[in-house]
Write a protein that holds these residues in place. Structure first.
Motif, PDB file in Angstrom:
ATOM      1  N   GLU A   1       0.827  -1.208   0.000  1.00  0.00           N
ATOM      2  CA  GLU A   1       0.000   0.000   0.000  1.00  0.00           C
ATOM      3  C   GLU A   1       0.862   1.260   0.000  1.00  0.00           C
ATOM      4  N   ASP A   2       1.972   1.214   0.724  1.00  0.00           N
ATOM      5  CA  ASP A   2       2.885   2.361   0.754  1.00  0.00           C
ATOM      6  C   ASP A   2       3.466   2.626  -0.632  1.00  0.00           C
TER       7      ASP A   2
ATOM      8  N   ASP B   1       2.031   1.867  -3.424  1.00  0.00           N
ATOM      9  CA  ASP B   1       0.925   2.381  -4.225  1.00  0.00           C
ATOM     10  C   ASP B   1       0.758   3.882  -4.006  1.00  0.00           C
ATOM     11  N   THR B   2       0.799   4.292  -2.755  1.00  0.00           N
ATOM     12  CA  THR B   2       0.685   5.712  -2.421  1.00  0.00           C
ATOM     13  C   THR B   2       1.844   6.503  -3.013  1.00  0.00           C
TER      14      THR B   2
ATOM     15  N   ASN C   1       1.462   6.835  -6.832  1.00  0.00           N
ATOM     16  CA  ASN C   1       0.455   7.834  -7.183  1.00  0.00           C
ATOM     17  C   ASN C   1       0.986   9.250  -6.987  1.00  0.00           C
TER      18      ASN C   1
END
Length: 67
Positions: A21-22, A24-25, A28
């Motif tokens: 998730e990190d 992914d952030t 982005n």
């Protein structure tokens, strides 16, 4: 598989999911700021490697049972 081993694998999966998730952030944010494409591509590759590790660990936790 012992309960202790299974708990350790679940903890490892949770850590890898958070790291995924990190990434992914971060990806982005890099896209929004207009970072160079090569750096973004490298980050995506690392994210994919994490996804593969997560899948392998999950397979160890929940073995395939042919009914």
């Amino acid at each position: 598989m012992a309960d202790q081993e299974q708990a350790e694998l679940r903890l490892a999966v949770a850590r890898l999911r958070q790291e995924h998730e990190d990434y992914d952030t971060a990806i982005n944010a890099m896209i929004q700021t207009g970072c160079e494409a090569l750096r973004i591509q490298r980050m995506k590759k690392k994210k994919l490697i994490l996804k593969d590790k997560i899948s392998k660990l999950e397979d160890q936790i929940i073995p395939d049972i042919i009914a």
